[in-house]
Design a protein around this motif. Structure first.
Motif: not given
Length: 357
Positions: A209-224
């Motif tokens: 869910v987080m990748p849909f609400v975070l800006p691109d620069w703050a998404i990072g890798d899924k593991l982190y």
């Protein structure tokens, strides 16, 4: 004169007799249980040792025996320990795991039990672990997180969650005890909300869910993202454990420190927190044990940890009949880490006299 009279009253024989054979009923129950235990142990030894196949690449021999097929472990152990990590670079993953084990062992040495030594030790060890695993520096080939797996990934997640979660837990506990009601109540609401959610739902939220609400620069890798969510979950539980240790302190200690003119941070650093961690030692050890075991939940959201690696190692057509042996091997890995941590926790309780009055 009876046979038992030849032994001192406090001998092991007489103690066993008094405990297990004091009455005819006790004797019958003890004998039946002993016979059942012997049968279980013999059956287990017969399966696991006497009729087992140990050599690598012994599939045909495994198919012909009634014992355990440890050949699957001898043949596929690299997948369990290293997952998808490139074969020619697996020495880096092995050294990285050894580094973290050494860091954990050094953490048991009393000389490191201070805020000036223990955090730098873990930060340095984790940095070495990450550099070895990730590469891209010092001439090491870069290996992205998508290729990490096995035991090394499990250790990485556990170490990262502990490093992020423990300082966050201390901050949460202090905010929860704030003299300002709006801070204390807000922190209590945050802790209670996160503790009321299953860990798996938090992992899904941070991973999907987080990748849909975070800006691109703050998404990072899924593991982190998953590690951050797990650390937040760990911190909320550990914060309540630390707060319980703080509440167990006599109120007069902090009042005396105030009367002596100690600042807030000196009171917290030298009086409150050391005793709070001592009081909260048993549940803290238990929290670390749970955290290590629950790293296996990351398999559900696509990570190749030690549990998923074990399933993959015995999941191909050649070894799909030996899943029990592979799961026993994975269980043994978890047992070694968890049992060692539990025994060390028991040693600390005896050393520090936790629970004694």
């Amino acid at each position: 004169m009876s046979f038992a009279a030849d032994f001192p009253k406090d001998s092991a024989f007489n103690k066993a007799k008094a405990r297990y054979f004091a009455t005819p009923t006790d004797a019958v129950v003890s004998a039946l249980f002993a016979a059942f235990a012997v049968w279980i142990l013999w059956s287990l030894a017969n399966w696991a040792l006497l009729h087992a196949v140990f050599g690598a690449n012994q599939r045909d021999a495994c198919m012909a025996t009634e014992g355990a097929c440890w050949s699957v472990v001898s043949t596929r152990w690299r997948i369990v320990l290293f997952g998808l990590y490139p074969f020619e670079e697996q020495w880096r993953s092995a050294i990285a795991c050894v580094v973290m084990v050494v860091v954990a062992a050094l953490s048991c040495v009393p000389w490191f039990w201070s805020a000036r030594r223990l955090p730098p030790l873990w930060i340095a060890g984790f940095a070495i672990f990450y550099v070895l695993m990730r590469g891209g520096w010092f001439g090491l080939r870069e290996v992205t997180e998508q290729n990490w797996g096995g035991l090394s990934l499990t250790i990485f997640i556990f170490a990262a969650v502990s490093l992020l979660g423990m300082p966050l837990a201390i901050v949460f506990a202090l905010l929860r005890r704030s003299d300002l009601p709006w801070i204390a109540r807000t922190m209590a609401l945050v802790i209670d909300v996160i503790r009321s959610l299953p860990l798996l739902s938090i992992m899904f939220t941070f991973a999907i869910v987080m990748p849909f609400v975070l800006p691109d620069w703050a998404i990072g890798d899924k593991l982190y993202r998953v590690i951050v969510g797990y650390a937040l979950f760990f911190a909320c539980y550990q914060a309540e454990i630390i707060r319980g240790g703080m509440q167990a302190l006599p109120a007069g200690q902090e009042e005396a420190a105030k009367a002596l003119g100690l600042t807030y941070w000196h009171r917290i650093g030298y009086i409150v927190l050391p005793q709070a961690f001592r009081n909260a030692l048993p549940p803290t050890i238990n929290q670390f044990v749970i955290t290590f075991k629950e790293t296996s939940l990351v398999t559900i959201i696509g990570f190749f940890d030690v549990m998923a690696s074990g399933r993959a190692a015995s999941g191909n057509a050649d070894w799909n009949f030996a899943t029990i042996e592979m799961y026993v091997f994975v269980a043994l890995i978890f047992f070694v880490f968890v049992f060692t941590l539990s025994r060390y926790g028991a040693y600390l309780e005896r050393r520090l006299g936790v629970g004694r009055r």
